[in-house]
Write an enzyme that holds these catalytic residues in place. Structure first.
Site: not given
Ligand code: TIU
Length: 218
Positions: A22, A127, A160
């Site tokens: 991400d 995802k 994530c």
């Molecule tokens: N990629 C991921 O970690 N999604 C989140 O929502 N992370 C947060 O820390 N909010």
């Protein structure tokens, strides 16, 4: 062997995928999902240079690379109402922002940052959740390539990245997490998440640094 905690990690490059979680504009730049949650997105920038270096080394060796993106279909049919409700102080998932609709596939903010842009030959997993295995083909794709080890990088450490490491752990993968290649909006949660991975003899995996991985690759 890669120097790691709680013990050295036996890296088998041909059976190891580099997973980049991400690293999207929506998490690292202003006006995206991360900021909609109330976070200081500049906190995550320190991960970019070490991930980039690791990615370049992995590519040079012709090894497996997987990128993930968190996001939803434009019609939001894969977005649980519960996630939507908790997705923003003001504009949330699916709403208009300066980088397009927040966390929606195909919008500018959903893209991986230019510094880490995937090559056409690399796997990109879209995802809808936090974990990279849930509602995706990742496990099948890794199994078909004979992958049993993962180097897990990206953001955020306790969300994530951690969810993915836990999912991978239950599916039988050995996970190595370089601490300089994962980042969080919250330093205390970052530290706790890394401590959890390596506690109890490596209950979820191993923690190292990119420097230790480089010294083995070299
Ligand atoms: N990629 C991921 O970690 N999604 C989140 O929502 N992370 C947060 O820390 N909010």
């Amino acid at each position: 062997m890669v120097t790691a905690e709680p013990k050295p990690f036996r890296l088998v490059p041909a059976e190891c995928a580099l997973v980049v979680i991400d690293m999207q504009r929506d998490f690292l730049e202003r006006g995206g999902f991360g900021e909609s949650l109330g976070n200081d997105v500049s906190q995550l920038r320190s991960t970019v240079a070490p991930i980039r270096a690791l990615l370049h080394a992995w590519r040079a060796l012709g090894l497996a690379v997987v990128h993930t993106r968190e996001g939803h279909r434009p019609d939001l049919t894969d977005l649980p109402p519960s996630k939507k409700e908790r997705s923003g102080r003001g504009p949330g998932i699916g709403d208009a922002g300066p980088m397009g609709r927040i966390l929606v596939r195909g919008e500018p903010g959903h893209a991986i940052i230019a510094e880490l842009a995937p090559l056409p030959s690399e796997t990109v997993i879209d995802k809808p959740g936090k974990g990279a295995f849930w509602a995706t083909e990742l496990h099948t794709m890794l199994q078909n390539r004979g992958i049993g080890q993962l180097i897990v990088t990206g953001v955020t450490t306790e969300v994530c990245v951690h969810t993915t490491v836990r999912e991978a752990n239950d599916r039988g993968y050995d996970c190595l997490v370089p601490e300089d290649c994962v980042g969080s909006y919250f330093p205390e949660l970052h530290a706790a998440a890394l401590a959890m991975i390596k506690s109890q003899g490596g209950i979820f995996g191993w923690v190292t640094s990119s420097a230790h991985i480089f010294s083995v690759l070299n």
